[in-house]
Design a protein around this motif. Structure first.
Motif, mmCIF file in Angstrom:
data_model
loop_
_atom_site.group_PDB
_atom_site.id
_atom_site.type_symbol
_atom_site.label_atom_id
_atom_site.label_comp_id
_atom_site.label_asym_id
_atom_site.label_seq_id
_atom_site.Cartn_x
_atom_site.Cartn_y
_atom_site.Cartn_z
ATOM 1 N N ASP A 54 7.828 3.549 14.170
ATOM 2 C CA ASP A 54 9.057 3.770 13.433
ATOM 3 C C ASP A 54 9.017 2.977 12.131
ATOM 4 O OD1 ASP A 54 11.588 4.172 12.479
ATOM 5 O OD2 ASP A 54 12.590 3.735 14.371
ATOM 6 N N LEU A 55 8.645 3.660 11.073
ATOM 7 C CA LEU A 55 8.505 3.028 9.769
ATOM 8 C C LEU A 55 9.818 2.390 9.311
ATOM 9 C CD1 LEU A 55 6.677 2.459 7.341
ATOM 10 C CD2 LEU A 55 7.329 4.682 6.430
ATOM 11 N N GLN A 56 10.934 3.023 9.617
ATOM 12 C CA GLN A 56 12.236 2.493 9.198
ATOM 13 C C GLN A 56 12.508 1.117 9.821
ATOM 14 O OE1 GLN A 56 13.856 3.745 6.810
ATOM 15 N NE2 GLN A 56 12.843 5.716 6.674
ATOM 16 N N LYS A 57 12.189 0.961 11.094
ATOM 17 C CA LYS A 57 12.407 -0.323 11.766
ATOM 18 C C LYS A 57 11.495 -1.401 11.202
ATOM 19 C CE LYS A 57 14.107 1.439 16.165
ATOM 20 N NZ LYS A 57 13.865 1.551 17.601
ATOM 21 N N ILE A 58 10.246 -1.058 10.950
ATOM 22 C CA ILE A 58 9.305 -2.013 10.381
ATOM 23 C C ILE A 58 9.772 -2.420 8.987
ATOM 24 C CG2 ILE A 58 6.938 -2.365 9.565
ATOM 25 C CD1 ILE A 58 6.057 -0.440 11.828
ATOM 26 N N ASP A 70 -0.269 6.035 8.381
ATOM 27 C CA ASP A 70 0.954 5.254 8.576
ATOM 28 C C ASP A 70 0.880 3.934 7.819
ATOM 29 O OD1 ASP A 70 2.049 7.202 10.258
ATOM 30 O OD2 ASP A 70 1.202 6.274 12.047
ATOM 31 N N ILE A 71 -0.276 3.312 7.817
ATOM 32 C CA ILE A 71 -0.472 2.054 7.093
ATOM 33 C C ILE A 71 -0.291 2.289 5.599
ATOM 34 C CG2 ILE A 71 -2.140 0.247 6.495
ATOM 35 C CD1 ILE A 71 -3.317 0.717 9.360
ATOM 36 N N ALA A 72 -0.882 3.352 5.099
ATOM 37 C CA ALA A 72 -0.751 3.678 3.677
ATOM 38 C C ALA A 72 0.710 3.939 3.315
ATOM 39 C CB ALA A 72 -1.616 4.892 3.332
ATOM 40 N N ALA A 73 1.435 4.655 4.162
ATOM 41 C CA ALA A 73 2.851 4.932 3.915
ATOM 42 C C ALA A 73 3.668 3.640 3.917
ATOM 43 C CB ALA A 73 3.390 5.911 4.951
ATOM 44 N N LEU A 74 3.353 2.741 4.819
ATOM 45 C CA LEU A 74 4.058 1.465 4.893
ATOM 46 C C LEU A 74 3.814 0.639 3.637
ATOM 47 C CD1 LEU A 74 5.743 -0.626 6.398
ATOM 48 C CD2 LEU A 74 3.646 -1.350 7.567
ATOM 49 N N LEU A 75 2.577 0.546 3.201
ATOM 50 C CA LEU A 75 2.260 -0.223 1.997
ATOM 51 C C LEU A 75 2.915 0.393 0.763
ATOM 52 C CD1 LEU A 75 -1.483 -1.083 2.684
ATOM 53 C CD2 LEU A 75 0.506 -2.579 2.924
ATOM 54 N N ALA A 110 5.737 2.101 0.783
ATOM 55 C CA ALA A 110 7.162 1.807 0.903
ATOM 56 C C ALA A 110 7.469 0.366 0.511
ATOM 57 C CB ALA A 110 7.635 2.091 2.331
ATOM 58 N N LEU A 111 6.607 -0.559 0.901
ATOM 59 C CA LEU A 111 6.793 -1.958 0.514
ATOM 60 C C LEU A 111 6.754 -2.111 -1.002
ATOM 61 C CD1 LEU A 111 4.565 -3.765 3.165
ATOM 62 C CD2 LEU A 111 7.054 -3.889 3.010
ATOM 63 N N ARG A 112 5.761 -1.491 -1.626
ATOM 64 C CA ARG A 112 5.647 -1.556 -3.094
ATOM 65 C C ARG A 112 6.869 -0.943 -3.763
ATOM 66 N NH1 ARG A 112 0.165 -0.564 -2.169
ATOM 67 N NH2 ARG A 112 0.493 1.665 -2.336
ATOM 68 N N ALA A 113 7.336 0.175 -3.235
ATOM 69 C CA ALA A 113 8.495 0.862 -3.820
ATOM 70 C C ALA A 113 9.744 -0.018 -3.787
ATOM 71 C CB ALA A 113 8.752 2.175 -3.089
ATOM 72 N N GLU A 114 9.823 -0.892 -2.812
ATOM 73 C CA GLU A 114 10.979 -1.791 -2.698
ATOM 74 C C GLU A 114 10.739 -3.127 -3.394
ATOM 75 O OE1 GLU A 114 13.360 -2.026 0.593
ATOM 76 O OE2 GLU A 114 13.038 0.040 1.204
ATOM 77 N N GLY A 115 9.584 -3.275 -4.019
ATOM 78 C CA GLY A 115 9.284 -4.499 -4.754
ATOM 79 C C GLY A 115 8.854 -5.649 -3.869
ATOM 80 N N ILE A 116 8.434 -5.347 -2.654
ATOM 81 C CA ILE A 116 7.981 -6.375 -1.729
ATOM 82 C C ILE A 116 6.467 -6.515 -1.889
ATOM 83 C CG2 ILE A 116 7.750 -7.070 0.687
ATOM 84 C CD1 ILE A 116 10.315 -5.394 1.229
#
Length: 57
Positions: free
Chosen positions: A2-6, A37-42, A44-50
């Motif tokens: 669950d990408l949203q929870k992570i 999934d790992i690529a999507a998570l990374l 998403a992190l970049r998109a949020e400035g994390i």
């Protein structure tokens, strides 16, 4: 997976510094994550400035 929870947990960790360590991120992720999934998570992190930082930095 669950990408949203992570992402919610990663946001909580990164809210004060804007960063999360690789060790912290690994602790949030299941061991059976697919490379897509790992690529999507990374992404998403970049998109949020994390920013992801090395544990020893």
């Amino acid at each position: 997976m669950d990408l949203q929870k992570i992402m919610a947990k990663a946001r909580d960790i990164a809210k004060s510094t804007g960063t999360i360590t690789t060790e912290q991120l690994n602790g949030l992720c299941p061991t059976s994550m697919e490379s897509d999934d790992i690529a999507a998570l990374l992404t998403a992190l970049r998109a949020e400035g994390i920013r992801l930082k090395d544990d020893d930095a």
